[in-house]
Design a protein around this motif. Structure first.
Motif, PDB file in Angstrom:
ATOM      1  N   SER A 172       0.810  -1.220   0.000  1.00  0.00           N
ATOM      2  CA  SER A 172       0.000   0.000   0.000  1.00  0.00           C
ATOM      3  C   SER A 172       0.844   1.272   0.000  1.00  0.00           C
ATOM      4  N   HIS A 173       2.164   1.129  -0.008  1.00  0.00           N
ATOM      5  CA  HIS A 173       3.048   2.288   0.152  1.00  0.00           C
ATOM      6  C   HIS A 173       3.650   2.683  -1.194  1.00  0.00           C
ATOM      7  N   TYR A 174       3.342   3.883  -1.629  1.00  0.00           N
ATOM      8  CA  TYR A 174       3.758   4.305  -2.964  1.00  0.00           C
ATOM      9  C   TYR A 174       5.271   4.294  -3.132  1.00  0.00           C
ATOM     10  N   ASP A 175       6.008   4.762  -2.119  1.00  0.00           N
ATOM     11  CA  ASP A 175       7.454   4.858  -2.262  1.00  0.00           C
ATOM     12  C   ASP A 175       8.148   3.508  -2.200  1.00  0.00           C
ATOM     13  N   ALA A 176       7.429   2.464  -1.863  1.00  0.00           N
ATOM     14  CA  ALA A 176       7.942   1.097  -2.052  1.00  0.00           C
ATOM     15  C   ALA A 176       7.488   0.578  -3.411  1.00  0.00           C
ATOM     16  N   SER A 215      -2.731   9.360  -3.600  1.00  0.00           N
ATOM     17  CA  SER A 215      -3.626   8.544  -2.776  1.00  0.00           C
ATOM     18  C   SER A 215      -2.968   8.133  -1.459  1.00  0.00           C
ATOM     19  N   GLN A 216      -1.850   8.752  -1.136  1.00  0.00           N
ATOM     20  CA  GLN A 216      -1.098   8.332   0.040  1.00  0.00           C
ATOM     21  C   GLN A 216      -1.912   8.455   1.316  1.00  0.00           C
ATOM     22  N   VAL A 217      -2.568   9.585   1.493  1.00  0.00           N
ATOM     23  CA  VAL A 217      -3.359   9.789   2.712  1.00  0.00           C
ATOM     24  C   VAL A 217      -4.490   8.767   2.784  1.00  0.00           C
ATOM     25  N   ALA A 218      -5.050   8.410   1.646  1.00  0.00           N
ATOM     26  CA  ALA A 218      -6.182   7.484   1.618  1.00  0.00           C
ATOM     27  C   ALA A 218      -5.760   6.028   1.818  1.00  0.00           C
ATOM     28  N   MET A 219      -4.483   5.702   1.564  1.00  0.00           N
ATOM     29  CA  MET A 219      -4.078   4.302   1.547  1.00  0.00           C
ATOM     30  C   MET A 219      -3.119   3.892   2.657  1.00  0.00           C
ATOM     31  N   GLU A 220      -2.389   4.821   3.239  1.00  0.00           N
ATOM     32  CA  GLU A 220      -1.334   4.430   4.172  1.00  0.00           C
ATOM     33  C   GLU A 220      -1.930   3.774   5.416  1.00  0.00           C
ATOM     34  N   GLN A 221      -1.284   2.702   5.868  1.00  0.00           N
ATOM     35  CA  GLN A 221      -1.814   1.951   7.009  1.00  0.00           C
ATOM     36  C   GLN A 221      -0.676   1.620   7.982  1.00  0.00           C
ATOM     37  N   LEU A 243       1.199  -7.606 -10.387  1.00  0.00           N
ATOM     38  CA  LEU A 243       0.928  -8.611  -9.367  1.00  0.00           C
ATOM     39  C   LEU A 243       0.430  -7.988  -8.061  1.00  0.00           C
ATOM     40  N   ASN A 244       0.645  -6.683  -7.885  1.00  0.00           N
ATOM     41  CA  ASN A 244       0.201  -6.019  -6.657  1.00  0.00           C
ATOM     42  C   ASN A 244      -1.307  -5.844  -6.687  1.00  0.00           C
ATOM     43  N   THR A 245      -1.969  -6.228  -5.625  1.00  0.00           N
ATOM     44  CA  THR A 245      -3.433  -6.138  -5.596  1.00  0.00           C
ATOM     45  C   THR A 245      -3.928  -4.718  -5.364  1.00  0.00           C
ATOM     46  N   LEU A 246      -3.018  -3.808  -5.007  1.00  0.00           N
ATOM     47  CA  LEU A 246      -3.353  -2.408  -4.802  1.00  0.00           C
ATOM     48  C   LEU A 246      -2.614  -1.560  -5.827  1.00  0.00           C
ATOM     49  N   LEU A 247      -3.080  -0.330  -5.998  1.00  0.00           N
ATOM     50  CA  LEU A 247      -2.419   0.582  -6.927  1.00  0.00           C
ATOM     51  C   LEU A 247      -2.133   1.902  -6.211  1.00  0.00           C
ATOM     52  N   PRO A 248      -1.120   1.905  -5.319  1.00  0.00           N
ATOM     53  CA  PRO A 248      -0.806   3.145  -4.601  1.00  0.00           C
ATOM     54  C   PRO A 248      -0.247   4.207  -5.530  1.00  0.00           C
ATOM     55  N   GLN A 249      -0.671   5.432  -5.310  1.00  0.00           N
ATOM     56  CA  GLN A 249      -0.179   6.581  -6.069  1.00  0.00           C
ATOM     57  C   GLN A 249       0.197   7.678  -5.072  1.00  0.00           C
ATOM     58  N   ARG A 250       0.991   8.631  -5.540  1.00  0.00           N
ATOM     59  CA  ARG A 250       1.392   9.714  -4.643  1.00  0.00           C
ATOM     60  C   ARG A 250       0.169  10.454  -4.112  1.00  0.00           C
ATOM     61  N   LEU A 276       5.727  -1.428   7.027  1.00  0.00           N
ATOM     62  CA  LEU A 276       7.053  -1.097   7.552  1.00  0.00           C
ATOM     63  C   LEU A 276       7.555   0.228   7.023  1.00  0.00           C
ATOM     64  N   HIS A 277       7.327   0.504   5.748  1.00  0.00           N
ATOM     65  CA  HIS A 277       7.820   1.761   5.195  1.00  0.00           C
ATOM     66  C   HIS A 277       7.075   2.957   5.799  1.00  0.00           C
ATOM     67  N   ALA A 278       5.803   2.807   6.045  1.00  0.00           N
ATOM     68  CA  ALA A 278       5.061   3.882   6.710  1.00  0.00           C
ATOM     69  C   ALA A 278       5.597   4.104   8.114  1.00  0.00           C
ATOM     70  N   GLY A 279       5.977   3.029   8.795  1.00  0.00           N
ATOM     71  CA  GLY A 279       6.567   3.162  10.127  1.00  0.00           C
ATOM     72  C   GLY A 279       7.904   3.869  10.087  1.00  0.00           C
ATOM     73  N   MET A 280       8.731   3.550   9.106  1.00  0.00           N
ATOM     74  CA  MET A 280      10.003   4.260   8.976  1.00  0.00           C
ATOM     75  C   MET A 280       9.788   5.722   8.635  1.00  0.00           C
ATOM     76  N   ASP A 281       8.772   5.999   7.845  1.00  0.00           N
ATOM     77  CA  ASP A 281       8.529   7.372   7.397  1.00  0.00           C
ATOM     78  C   ASP A 281       8.105   8.310   8.517  1.00  0.00           C
ATOM     79  N   VAL A 282       7.675   7.771   9.647  1.00  0.00           N
ATOM     80  CA  VAL A 282       7.368   8.660  10.773  1.00  0.00           C
ATOM     81  C   VAL A 282       8.605   9.492  11.117  1.00  0.00           C
ATOM     82  N   TYR A 283       9.778   8.888  10.966  1.00  0.00           N
ATOM     83  CA  TYR A 283      11.030   9.637  11.154  1.00  0.00           C
ATOM     84  C   TYR A 283      11.125  10.786  10.160  1.00  0.00           C
TER      85      TYR A 283
END
Length: 288
Positions: A160-164, A184-190, A175-182, A194-201
């Motif tokens: 779900s993470h666009y930057d991944a 749609s980040q607010v709508a998709m981030e969960q 093959l990805n079941t989701l289509l994250p875009q820049r 792991l990348h969303a967790g790192m991005d808190v920094y």
């Protein structure tokens, strides 16, 4: 200014922060001097743009003034011999960024953690590539190219993470079941990501200096631990570095990954809540 710290009060806090940063960055700085790459820890200083020298600067955050500090850094002001973060100036200049971070943190906090991705984003980044084409080409794939491709093809990829996702190989993207875009980040981030967790920094340091440096470093420490799991679960063989794999292609590896992923999501929730408080304080100032 709501609190004035005397020099005797703030200097030990600054020294403790600098010692904490020095301990966290010493190995990276030594490797950089020797031009030695590290596929796990370099990420914290290359993908993220905050340099060790910037991280080392201690900021008390908004609401505190430092007696006789003579801060000449951006967004600082002086009054009655004390330096403090000029919150109205910061809000005026960086309000749009604060609003985006606030909205992203709030949306992420509102969602349950999805814990079934098993770190397959790193596998999708090397899917159907030969060894010379992978990002960390100096390190072999644990299962070889064909074995790596089989893992991707035998699992459901749900990133779900666009930057991944943007680093997926072209054959991996469908093959990805989701289509994250820049956008749609607010709508998709969960919060299980792991990348969303790192991005808190990233969100913490982007709001320097209104974010207290202890919070920035707490976010850095979480990002560092998450990055280790990220690469332990990746397809590379990093045992020469002492990085033992989490074999997500096995039931035991999946269970280990999910257990640690859940713990990171819990820690990330606390840090997001702390950072959200800072965002709200800035935005209240911006409209007052």
């Amino acid at each position: 200014m709501s609190q004035i710290l005397s020099r005797a009060e703030w200097e030990p806090l600054e020294a403790a922060h600098q010692a904490r940063v020095d301990a966290a960055t010493a190995a990276h700085l030594e490797r950089r001097q020797e031009t030695v790459k590290h596929p796990v820890e370099d990420f914290l200083f290359t993908y993220y743009s905050h340099r060790p020298a910037q991280l080392r600067r201690w900021h008390p955050g908004a609401g505190a003034a430092l007696e006789a500090a003579e801060r000449t850094w951006k967004f600082y002001a002086e009054q009655d011999g004390a330096s403090y973060v000029d919150l109205p100036a910061f809000a005026s200049a960086r309000g749009d960024t604060v609003r985006f971070v606030r909205d992203l943190l709030r949306a992420t906090l509102s969602r349950p953690a999805h814990l079934g991705c098993f770190g397959l984003h790193e596998w999708a980044m090397v899917y159907r590539l030969d060894q010379t084409g992978v990002r960390h080409a100096d390190w072999p794939l644990r299962l070889g190219g064909a074995g790596t491709d089989e893992v991707v093809e035998s699992h459901t990829v749900r990133c779900s993470h666009y930057d991944a996702y943007r680093f997926f190989t072209p054959p991996a993207r469908p093959l990805n079941t989701l289509l994250p875009q820049r956008d749609s980040q607010v709508a998709m981030e969960q919060p299980g990501c792991l990348h969303a967790g790192m991005d808190v920094y990233k969100w913490a340091y982007k709001l320097t200096p209104v974010v207290p440096s202890d919070l920035v470093m707490d976010c850095f420490d979480l990002a560092r631990e998450i990055r280790l799991l990220d690469m332990q679960a990746a397809p590379y063989d990093l045992t020469e570095l002492g990085v033992e794999p989490v074999r997500i292609e096995t039931p035991e590896g999946k269970a280990d990954y999910v257990r640690r992923q859940r713990a990171f999501a819990d820690r990330g929730r606390t840090l997001r809540e702390r950072l959200l408080e800072v965002c709200d304080d800035v935005l209240v100032t911006a409209v007052s």
